[in-house]
Design a protein around this motif. Structure first.
Motif, mmCIF file in Angstrom:
data_model
loop_
_atom_site.group_PDB
_atom_site.id
_atom_site.type_symbol
_atom_site.label_atom_id
_atom_site.label_comp_id
_atom_site.label_asym_id
_atom_site.label_seq_id
_atom_site.Cartn_x
_atom_site.Cartn_y
_atom_site.Cartn_z
ATOM 1 N N MET A 193 0.855 -1.161 0.000
ATOM 2 C CA MET A 193 0.000 0.000 0.000
ATOM 3 C C MET A 193 0.901 1.225 0.000
ATOM 4 O O MET A 193 1.825 1.312 0.782
ATOM 5 C CB MET A 193 -0.879 -0.030 1.251
ATOM 6 N N ILE B 43 1.024 5.132 0.760
ATOM 7 C CA ILE B 43 0.256 6.084 1.557
ATOM 8 C C ILE B 43 1.007 7.404 1.654
ATOM 9 O O ILE B 43 2.211 7.412 1.844
ATOM 10 C CB ILE B 43 0.043 5.550 2.992
ATOM 11 N N GLU C 114 -3.385 9.837 2.616
ATOM 12 C CA GLU C 114 -4.549 9.034 2.261
ATOM 13 C C GLU C 114 -4.055 7.830 1.469
ATOM 14 O O GLU C 114 -2.883 7.746 1.130
ATOM 15 C CB GLU C 114 -5.549 9.858 1.448
ATOM 16 N N ASN C 115 -4.939 6.894 1.193
ATOM 17 C CA ASN C 115 -4.548 5.697 0.445
ATOM 18 C C ASN C 115 -4.520 6.041 -1.043
ATOM 19 O O ASN C 115 -5.538 6.383 -1.618
ATOM 20 C CB ASN C 115 -5.547 4.574 0.714
ATOM 21 N N ALA D 35 -3.073 0.799 -4.143
ATOM 22 C CA ALA D 35 -3.104 -0.511 -3.487
ATOM 23 C C ALA D 35 -2.378 -1.483 -4.409
ATOM 24 O O ALA D 35 -2.757 -1.640 -5.570
ATOM 25 C CB ALA D 35 -4.537 -0.961 -3.251
ATOM 26 N N VAL E 5 -9.083 0.989 3.825
ATOM 27 C CA VAL E 5 -8.546 -0.151 4.561
ATOM 28 C C VAL E 5 -9.443 -0.381 5.769
ATOM 29 O O VAL E 5 -9.745 0.559 6.508
ATOM 30 C CB VAL E 5 -7.093 0.106 5.012
ATOM 31 N N THR F 280 -5.186 6.094 7.847
ATOM 32 C CA THR F 280 -3.790 5.911 7.462
ATOM 33 C C THR F 280 -2.852 6.086 8.646
ATOM 34 O O THR F 280 -1.876 5.352 8.775
ATOM 35 C CB THR F 280 -3.378 6.879 6.334
ATOM 36 N N VAL G 173 -8.632 -4.575 1.978
ATOM 37 C CA VAL G 173 -8.565 -3.332 1.224
ATOM 38 C C VAL G 173 -9.729 -3.322 0.246
ATOM 39 O O VAL G 173 -9.903 -4.259 -0.538
ATOM 40 C CB VAL G 173 -7.217 -3.197 0.478
ATOM 41 N N SER H 46 -12.040 -0.999 -2.656
ATOM 42 C CA SER H 46 -11.921 0.117 -3.577
ATOM 43 C C SER H 46 -13.195 0.266 -4.393
ATOM 44 O O SER H 46 -13.840 -0.733 -4.738
ATOM 45 C CB SER H 46 -10.721 -0.079 -4.500
#
Length: 86
Positions: free
Chosen positions: A1, A3, A6-7, A10, A26, A37, A48, A50
């Motif tokens: 991941m 980061i 923020e994410n 992935a 997540v 995060t 995870v 999305s």
């Protein structure tokens, strides 16, 4: 991941499975509670998730603002549904 605050991307086995501007979340694998995060730690059991972003983010202007390259990553944006098809 990957980061920042923020994410953003992935990865699974080095392959992108989702990236900005699509949404990446997540969650705790047992409770499904969201993990921010700043709370993410090595060894946690997570899932995870999305979702596709709003279509406006997939326009030329939206991608210029929020695709992976806008955050310093050397990958092109590919919609999450294409990355995980099949």
């Amino acid at each position: 991941m990957e980061i920042q605050n923020e994410n953003l991307i992935a990865l699974e086995d080095g392959r992108a499975r989702a990236c900005v501007p699509d949404l990446i979340t997540v969650v705790d694998a047992q409770t499904a509670g969201a993990i921010s995060t700043e709370s993410l730690r090595y060894g946690q059991r997570v899932a995870v998730l999305s979702w596709p972003c709003d279509p406006i983010w997939r326009t030329e202007r939206g991608l210029a603002t929020a695709d992976p390259r806008a955050f310093g990553y050397d990958i092109d944006y590919t919609p999450v549904e294409e990355l995980n098809h099949g």
